[in-house]
Design a protein around this motif. Structure first.
Motif, PDB file in Angstrom:
ATOM      1  N   ALA A 149       9.654  -7.029  -2.382  1.00  0.00           N
ATOM      2  CA  ALA A 149       9.389  -7.118  -0.944  1.00  0.00           C
ATOM      3  C   ALA A 149       9.151  -5.734  -0.348  1.00  0.00           C
ATOM      4  N   VAL A 150       9.991  -4.779  -0.770  1.00  0.00           N
ATOM      5  CA  VAL A 150       9.844  -3.419  -0.247  1.00  0.00           C
ATOM      6  C   VAL A 150       8.522  -2.808  -0.726  1.00  0.00           C
ATOM      7  N   GLU A 151       8.175  -3.071  -2.004  1.00  0.00           N
ATOM      8  CA  GLU A 151       6.920  -2.543  -2.561  1.00  0.00           C
ATOM      9  C   GLU A 151       5.714  -3.119  -1.816  1.00  0.00           C
ATOM     10  N   GLU A 152       5.766  -4.402  -1.530  1.00  0.00           N
ATOM     11  CA  GLU A 152       4.660  -5.035  -0.796  1.00  0.00           C
ATOM     12  C   GLU A 152       4.504  -4.399   0.588  1.00  0.00           C
ATOM     13  N   ALA A 153       5.640  -4.163   1.239  1.00  0.00           N
ATOM     14  CA  ALA A 153       5.594  -3.522   2.561  1.00  0.00           C
ATOM     15  C   ALA A 153       4.961  -2.138   2.453  1.00  0.00           C
ATOM     16  N   ALA A 154       5.370  -1.379   1.442  1.00  0.00           N
ATOM     17  CA  ALA A 154       4.826  -0.031   1.271  1.00  0.00           C
ATOM     18  C   ALA A 154       3.324  -0.067   1.022  1.00  0.00           C
ATOM     19  N   GLN A 155       2.885  -1.026   0.179  1.00  0.00           N
ATOM     20  CA  GLN A 155       1.450  -1.140  -0.126  1.00  0.00           C
ATOM     21  C   GLN A 155       0.664  -1.478   1.141  1.00  0.00           C
ATOM     22  N   LEU A 156       1.170  -2.427   1.922  1.00  0.00           N
ATOM     23  CA  LEU A 156       0.482  -2.827   3.150  1.00  0.00           C
ATOM     24  C   LEU A 156       0.362  -1.642   4.110  1.00  0.00           C
ATOM     25  N   LEU A 157       1.454  -0.884   4.229  1.00  0.00           N
ATOM     26  CA  LEU A 157       1.460   0.216   5.203  1.00  0.00           C
ATOM     27  C   LEU A 157       0.650   1.406   4.717  1.00  0.00           C
ATOM     28  N   ALA A 158       0.624   1.617   3.398  1.00  0.00           N
ATOM     29  CA  ALA A 158      -0.156   2.738   2.874  1.00  0.00           C
ATOM     30  C   ALA A 158      -1.645   2.516   3.141  1.00  0.00           C
ATOM     31  N   ARG A 159      -2.054   1.244   3.229  1.00  0.00           N
ATOM     32  CA  ARG A 159      -3.479   0.937   3.435  1.00  0.00           C
ATOM     33  C   ARG A 159      -3.830   0.668   4.898  1.00  0.00           C
TER      34      ARG A 159
END
Lengths: 320, 120, 544
Positions: free
Chosen positions: B73-83
């Motif tokens: 969940a945290v990784e998905e959040a990071a990926q979304l925000l990085a893009r």
């Protein structure tokens, strides 16, 4: 907040109210329902240095558009017509400065009532005007607060007088303080140019969402689906929304990503700022298996930094 | 930190607790906890609402309505925000200062809009 | 890895080294004899090497500073720093800058330690939370006790032992380094819109005078062995004839050690055509013959600023004079605060006299160990003006040029016009680091002896002292290079210094519990600030 930025205010911590205030006015604020113990702890029945008898040593006035449950704890109720606060405060400022307007009624209130109220404020040992959402979230918004603060300054020529907002969420004052010391501004900040810019109306949440500008949202400990106007909240359903919250809410229902966290003040310690800006350390009474919310936020920050530096490397490789 | 009094094996009493509901921030609450549930609290009705229901409806890490591991969940959040091009970070009013500080840091890093309940 | 600084001229007034050509070795964060063969070598040819700067009085953290930030959004627009610019955190400037910006700016001037001097006990938690967010610097705070109603109650009963006990309790509860008094008694009277004008005037709610307050607290501090003595903002600040209050205060101190802060604001007389003039010559005479006294100046800087002080009645006075924004924040049982933006104008006679008074204090007080460089940031101006002020002290032609730009009427009246003294590098090192560190009792600061903290500023010599002190070639913090050519190259976090005086013999527990129950709105159990609020907490021992 904007009103404070514009002109400042005469304020104090709530203990000053407890110890010295002999006149309390609740304006557009209904503490009996929204801040139930404010009256006993600080403003109404609280005993203090100059108020050894508590309630008996104070005169309490409620000004509102309807007879709220708070009225029964008051000595005087003044009913105002909805949306007339700015007008009434302007007239009170006129009266305070020695100009009596040629009219019988202002905002549904007899002029003489306002003259008496201003006179009472002038004679108070310490007068305190608490104002709530009935002022700040109706017609006029921050202009109403500005008028109140100006009235407080006018009164300071005659008596000790404080104007204090009744803030809602338990740590909304903390969020304004932290944003202010890290960005210079208490809310509505945008980092798009690499540094903090402030523009309520542009960078404020409702306006951003109504214009459907955000392409990803992070909601931390808030219930926008429940609290924001429907048209604004709707946009959160159309973009990936990441929610950090200990409990299921209407907002977690529409979330793309849910990150559970400990409940500050319930399952983890932490600092919160009271409505008068005094920070207090909260305790933990329950155990939770999840981390405190700053921990996943830190992980996200570090992960994004890593993704960026990897991208840079790849880009650098391509360029070479 | 103030130590809880232990009543019996499963019950503890916490005193001088701060109520995280409204900005009155009463700090004289007594909370009794039994089996990791609040069994008694002496605050106002709003305060009781916070503590007595605090063990209910806890969230779990999820992506698109499906339970996942926390890390995912945290990784998905990071990926979304990085893009993200124009992200929004909103809330902050009902958590502690440490989390608020991290929200500003994140907003600074990703060039986000950052707002709290003061603007509403 | 260690660092060795070669070929520089070392200026270390604590060891009476004046431009001594020697190497400086730093290892594991400290000054050492030998940094080892693998040490990184900095060539400091044509540079002076000093300890990192130590600011004894600068308002940079806490509730009233944050109100100053809140109330000056227009200032933040002028100036900002970005992550693209090489900083870890972006921020905004103006005079009341954000926390990160504050840390970067100080480091980029060669400063490594600062003191936030005015925190009401109830604001200590807030101040510590902000100080954690000020990078690059070691920090400490002074707690405000000059309007403490608990102390007033003990004074009424003559219970000095309990005053002492309370000071040790409150310092631990706030993780403070020393005690400051602001307008003793006056801020308490402001809770009724009042003030007082004489150190022997009684308060309204308490049978107590300012004289008793300052004597009692100063004695308690000496007995507790606090490393920095009473830090005092006198009564009647900002008013004509305030210098008389200073003289009365100095006499009342009867030789006790005291630091009179931002004395510029209290050096006014009421002579001359405008009934406002400098009384520095009279005050300097007294200070020159009273070695128990140190002062910092609070030098006025022309331009826009924002004033913030616990002197509530003074801020209201200032607000009435100019009609600017005004925030007031009285603090229950403890103190008060006010915030008012202000412009110092070269056209204003009064502002020009104030400006000249600051420089007169520097030039007429003989011993630089008694006078320290501050602007009472941001009250008299921003700390970023230090290099310009240094140039005015070191270069009398530059100073005269500046004098020629102020109000013509003021030029005629100010004692400054005939002063020819110029400061040396050595004296600048005293008023910006050695003297302040010594007066603060920070024995690892302000010098370059073996065992001192590895905090070093290296300045390239130049005839333009402003440029020289604006753009240090290197700044080293705890043995790491953090600034190069006046620009932060590495973000580090500093320590927070605090003092925990040993307790006396009086029992005040039940007094405090009663007082909190009756007059505070926060539970005594939730009041103390724990060590978890401090970053790298550093306990400083009390004196024997």
């Amino acid at each position: 907040m904007v009103a404070l930025q514009l002109g400042g205010a005469p304020a104090a911590t709530l203990g000053e109210v407890k110890n010295r205030a002999d006149l309390i006015i609740f304006w557009g604020s209904n503490p009996a329902e929204s801040h139930p113990r404010h009256f006993t702890r600080y403003s109404g029945t609280a005993k203090g240095r100059m108020n050894p008898n508590g309630r008996k040593d104070r005169h309490v006035v409620v000004v509102d558009i309807r007879k709220t449950p708070s009225v029964k704890y008051s000595d005087e109720f003044i009913q105002i017509k909805p949306g007339n606060d700015y007008e009434v405060f302007t007239v009170m400022r006129m009266i305070a400065n020695g100009h009596i307007p040629d009219t019988d009624m202002v905002g549904g209130i007899p002029l003489q009532t306002l003259i008496d109220l201003v006179e009472r404020c002038k004679k108070a040992r310490m007068g305190v005007l608490f104002f709530g959402q009935g002022i700040t979230e109706t017609k006029g918004k921050h202009q109403n607060s500005t008028a109140i603060y100006q009235f407080g300054k006018d009164m300071t020529k005659h008596s000790k007088f404080l104007t204090l907002p009744m803030r809602g969420h338990y740590n909304v004052v903390g969020s304004g303080n932290v944003m202010c010391w890290q960005t210079g501004y208490p809310f509505a900040v945008n980092f798009g140019k690499g540094y903090p810019r402030f523009n309520p109306g542009e960078f404020s949440v409702v306006d951003l969402l109504l214009r459907r500008e955000p392409d990803v949202a992070v909601i931390v400990a808030a219930e926008p689906i429940d609290h924001l106007p429907y048209a604004a909240a709707k946009h959160l359903e159309n973009i990936p929304t990441i929610v950090l919250d200990p409990r299921k809410t209407l907002t977690t229902k529409i979330a793309k990503v849910i990150i559970p966290v400990k409940h500050a003040g319930v399952s983890v310690e932490g600092t919160a700022y009271r409505m008068d800006h005094i920070p207090i350390k909260m305790q933990a009474v329950l155990e939770s298996p999840w981390p405190k919310d700053d921990i996943p936020l830190s992980t996200i920050i570090n992960r994004i930094k890593k993704i960026r530096s990897e991208e840079k490397k790849t880009d650098g490789g391509k360029a070479a | 930190m103030v130590q809880a009094k232990v009543v019996d094996e499963n019950t503890q009493v916490f005193e001088n607790v701060v109520c995280p509901f409204c900005a009155t921030l009463c700090d004289d609450i007594t909370v009794q906890v039994k089996d990791n549930k609040v069994s008694k609290v002496n605050g106002c009705n709003l305060c009781k609402g916070v503590f007595l229901h605090a063990h209910e409806d806890w969230t779990k890490p999820m992506i698109d309505g499906k339970e996942v591991t926390y890390d995912l969940a945290v990784e998905e959040a990071a990926q979304l925000l990085a893009r993200a091009n124009n992200p929004l970070i909103y809330g902050l009013a009902a958590t502690d200062v440490d989390a608020q500080k991290k929200c500003v840091e994140l907003a600074d890093l990703i060039g986000a809009n950052l707002d709290n309940a003061s603007s509403v | 890895m260690g660092i060795r600084i070669d070929n520089g001229e070392v200026i270390d007034p604590i060891h009476e080294e004046d431009c001594v050509s020697r190497s400086v070795h730093i290892k594991d964060g400290k000054i050492v004899k030998d940094a080892g063969k693998d040490a990184f070598v900095i060539d400091a040819k044509d540079c002076v090497v000093m300890a990192g700067g130590v600011d004894i009085h600068t308002h940079v953290a806490g509730p009233k500073v944050n109100f100053a930030r809140l109330m000056t959004p227009e200032d933040h627009r002028y100036e900002h720093i970005t992550r693209e610019g090489g900083y870890e955190r972006s921020g905004t400037g103006g005079v009341a800058a954000t926390t990160y910006t504050t840390g970067y700016r100080y480091a980029e001037m060669g400063y490594t330690t600062i003191v936030e001097p005015a925190v009401p006990p109830l604001g200590a938690r807030h101040a510590h939370e902000e100080m954690v967010d000020i990078p690059m610097l070691d920090k400490a705070l002074f707690v405000l006790l000059g309007n403490s109603e608990i102390i007033f109650q003990y004074l009424e009963k003559g219970e000095q032992e309990k005053v002492k006990e309370y000071i040790s309790w409150i310092m631990d509860a706030t993780k403070a380094y020393s005690v400051k008094i602001v307008n003793p008694g006056g801020t308490n009277l402001w809770k009724y819109r009042g003030n007082l004008s004489d150190i022997d005037e009684k308060l309204r709610d308490f049978n107590v005078t300012p004289r008793q307050i300052i004597n009692s607290i100063a004695d308690a501090m000496t007995e507790l062995g606090l490393p920095h003595p009473l830090h005092l903002h006198c009564n009647n600040i900002g008013l004509p004839d305030s210098y008389k209050t200073v003289i009365a205060t100095i006499n009342a101190m009867e030789g006790r050690p005291v630091h009179l802060t931002h004395l510029q604001f209290n050096s006014y007389g009421s002579s001359g055509k405008r009934k406002f003039n400098s009384q520095v010559p009279a005050l300097a005479d007294i200070i020159n013959s009273n070695p128990n006294i140190t002062i910092d100046v609070g030098q006025v800087v022309f331009g826009h600023t924002v004033t913030i002080t616990a002197d509530g009645p003074f801020e209201y006075h200032l607000h009435k004079l100019g009609g600017q924004k005004w925030y007031n924040g009285d603090v229950e049982c403890e103190d008060g605060c006010g915030v008012v933006p202000y412009d110092y104008k070269r056209k204003s006679f009064v502002n020009c006299v104030q400006w000249a008074i600051g420089l007169e204090l520097f030039l007429l007080i003989d011993d630089p160990w008694q006078v320290f460089l501050t602007t009472d940031h941001p009250n008299a101006g921003p700390f970023m003006a230090y290099p310009t002020i240094i140039k005015m002290l070191m270069d009398k032609d530059f100073r005269k040029e500046q004098i020629s730009k102020i109000s013509a009427e003021a030029q005629l009246e100010i004692p400054l016009k005939v002063l020819e003294r110029e400061y040396s590098f050595y004296e600048i090192a005293v008023i910006t680091r050695a003297g302040t560190a010594k007066r603060l009792g920070m024995t690892d600061k302000g010098h370059i002896g073996i065992g001192a903290d590895g905090d070093i500023a290296i300045y390239r010599k130049s005839n333009d002292y402003e440029e020289m002190f604006s753009i240090p070639a290197y700044v080293i913090k705890d043995g790491e290079i953090v600034v190069k050519d006046g620009k932060v190259v590495k973000q580090v976090d500093g320590r927070t210094y605090y003092v925990k005086p040993t307790t006396g013999h009086a029992d005040i527990k039940s007094d405090l519990e009663d007082f909190f129950e009756n007059y505070y709105t926060i539970n005594i159990n939730n009041y103390p600030v724990g060590l978890e609020y401090l970053h790298r907490p550093q306990l400083t021992p009390c004196l024997d």
